[in-house]
Design an enzyme around this catalytic site. Sequence first.
Site, short mmCIF file in Angstrom:
data_model
loop_
_atom_site.label_atom_id
_atom_site.label_comp_id
_atom_site.label_asym_id
_atom_site.label_seq_id
_atom_site.Cartn_x
_atom_site.Cartn_y
_atom_site.Cartn_z
N CYS A 76 0.87 -1.17 0.00
CA CYS A 76 0.00 0.00 0.00
C CYS A 76 0.91 1.23 0.00
O CYS A 76 1.81 1.34 0.82
CB CYS A 76 -0.89 0.00 1.24
SG CYS A 76 -1.87 1.51 1.43
N CYS A 79 0.56 3.23 3.50
CA CYS A 79 1.04 2.75 4.81
C CYS A 79 2.11 1.66 4.74
O CYS A 79 2.67 1.29 5.76
CB CYS A 79 -0.15 2.26 5.64
SG CYS A 79 -0.86 0.70 5.07
N CYS A 125 -7.31 -1.03 1.61
CA CYS A 125 -6.27 -1.55 2.50
C CYS A 125 -6.89 -1.74 3.88
O CYS A 125 -7.52 -0.82 4.42
CB CYS A 125 -5.11 -0.55 2.56
SG CYS A 125 -3.83 -1.01 3.75
N CYS A 128 -4.93 0.86 6.60
CA CYS A 128 -5.12 2.31 6.64
C CYS A 128 -6.40 2.78 5.97
O CYS A 128 -6.68 3.97 5.92
CB CYS A 128 -3.92 3.03 6.03
SG CYS A 128 -3.77 2.82 4.23
N CYS A 150 -8.71 -5.25 -9.72
CA CYS A 150 -8.31 -4.17 -10.62
C CYS A 150 -7.87 -3.00 -9.72
O CYS A 150 -8.70 -2.32 -9.11
CB CYS A 150 -9.52 -3.79 -11.47
SG CYS A 150 -9.18 -2.54 -12.70
#
Length: 166
Positions: A76, A79, A125, A128, A150
Amino acid sequence: MSIFSNKPKVPPVADPAGTTPDSAGGQAENQPVEKSDAQWREELTPEEYRVLRQAGTERPYTGEYWDTHTTGVYQCRACGTELFTSQEKFDSHCGWPSFWAPLAEGTVRYIHDRTLGMERVEVRCATCDSHLGHVFEGEGYGTPTDQRFCINSVSLKLVPAGDAGQ
């Protein structure tokens, strides 16, 4: 376990306020990241903020990773949580990076998305709560899960296999 039926059915389902019911084994190993809007704006570029924090979408075929074949782990961008690997990445020719599964259960969470007059499943995510993209099923790609995650390139950071731990 499929997150789909004839209509999107997503466990755990989050309400629009962003709360998610607990589920057995569904917690990410990382501690939840909570930052103010001002902190996110300071840490992210305007485009990263638009996509990650405001659920925007980058234009197809413009992102950094849509056609990348580098071996590694996708984190991510907000984070650093490890979300996907190159092992599950495949060429869907849709203009965004596509994966047939996340790295591990609990690293992403799913939300019913009814914006733009469509019924979709948003992927965020789990650490976060940043917007990553959407997941689709039954498109005929022949992947092991019959799913296509996607994901916006701007939501990810690729750590090449040789660079792990740096």
